[in-house]
Design a protein around this motif. Structure first.
Motif, PDB file in Angstrom:
ATOM      1  N   SER A 170      -8.334   7.730  -0.844  1.00 14.89           N
ATOM      2  CA  SER A 170      -8.001   6.235  -1.130  1.00 14.89           C
ATOM      3  C   SER A 170      -8.159   6.437  -2.661  1.00 14.89           C
ATOM      4  N   ILE A 199       0.738  -1.034  -0.053  1.00  9.94           N
ATOM      5  CA  ILE A 199       0.052   0.076   0.084  1.00  9.94           C
ATOM      6  C   ILE A 199       1.068   1.242  -0.006  1.00  9.94           C
ATOM      7  N   ASP A 242      -3.599  -0.391  -2.678  1.00  4.97           N
ATOM      8  CA  ASP A 242      -4.001   1.299  -2.839  1.00  4.97           C
ATOM      9  C   ASP A 242      -3.010   2.121  -2.559  1.00  4.97           C
ATOM     10  N   ARG A 289      -8.079   3.710  -4.766  1.00  9.35           N
ATOM     11  CA  ARG A 289      -8.895   2.767  -5.101  1.00  9.35           C
ATOM     12  C   ARG A 289     -10.469   2.984  -4.883  1.00  9.35           C
TER      13      ARG A 289
END
Length: 248
Positions: A241, A194, A230, A243
């Motif tokens: 975020s 991430i 992400d 995503r």
């Protein structure tokens, strides 16, 4: 004069009455400290205002002084508790009444807070504890004055291997090297990661450069079958975020 008073008091050399120290009034802040401790123990820390929590911490290292003005000064300068904990030691030392011992204590409290948060997300699958992860990265980065690029490396069970700073830069840019991220992921045997970075401006909206570097990192990691779950952008107003925003 009653016998009770005369036994506790006496005459000074000039013949005047003096009051024994045992019966003299305590400093006003001493009674305040006692009341604050009682409030904390009887009603819980949640009953205290932010500056009162600071007072309790300061009382441990400033034993013979009214610490309320220092707590209030910290609150005025930094604005909130999270900003106080995130402040560099050199900035804390600029507050009247804050010495090296107090500054070190505040930084130690901040580190304890960070380590406890890392333990919470390390103990569980990251994907299933997403709110804890978002709270963690916001706490770590929202008050950073320089842009910082971090990578959270995950194993096959989506559990935390390590959270590392991969780029530390200026107020609006942190150098990021996709191949270096790939090398480190292979070294750690990470299966996914991430991406996280902050915007010191406070606005977490991803920039074109943020989108571009994310795509570069995904392309570099693709041949190694390492996925990017992400990319989180942190600002004082929140966390965005990639995503959730449809950018990954």
């Amino acid at each position: 004069m009653s016998s009770e008073v005369s036994s506790a008091n006496g005459l000074n050399e000039a013949g005047g009455l003096f009051i024994a120290p045992a019966l003299a009034d305590k400093p006003h802040w001493q009674g305040h400290r006692d009341r604050l401790r009682t409030k904390l123990l009887n009603r819980g820390a949640g009953a205290l205002d932010d500056y009162e929590i600071l007072e309790v911490l300061l009382m441990a290292f400033i034993p013979r002084r009214d610490v309320k003005p220092i707590a209030k000064a910290l609150e005025r300068k930094f604005g909130c508790l999270s900003a106080i904990l995130a402040a560099p030691a050199e900035d804390l030392l600029k507050v009247p009444g804050v010495g090296e011992t107090v500054a070190a204590y505040i930084k130690a409290i901040a580190e304890l807070h960070s380590r406890a948060a890392r333990e919470e997300i390390k103990a569980r699958e990251i994907i299933s504890s997403w709110s804890a992860l978002v709270a963690y990265v916001r706490r770590e980065l929202q008050h950073e004055k320089r842009e910082q690029f971090r990578v959270i490396f995950l194993d096959r069970k989506n559990q935390l291997i390590v959270d590392e700073i991969m780029g530390h830069g200026t107020v609006d840019h942190a150098p990021v090297y996709p191949r270096e991220i790939a090398r480190r992921a292979l070294e750690l045997q990470a299966s996914s990661l991430i991406l996280v970075h902050n915007h010191p401006s406070g606005d977490p909206k991803p920039s074109r450069a943020d989108i571009s570097i994310t795509r570069e990192i995904i392309d570099v990691l693709g041949p190694f079958d390492i996925s990017v779950h992400d990319h989180l952008v942190v600002g004082t107003s929140g966390v965005v975020s990639f995503r959730t925003s449809g950018l990954i």
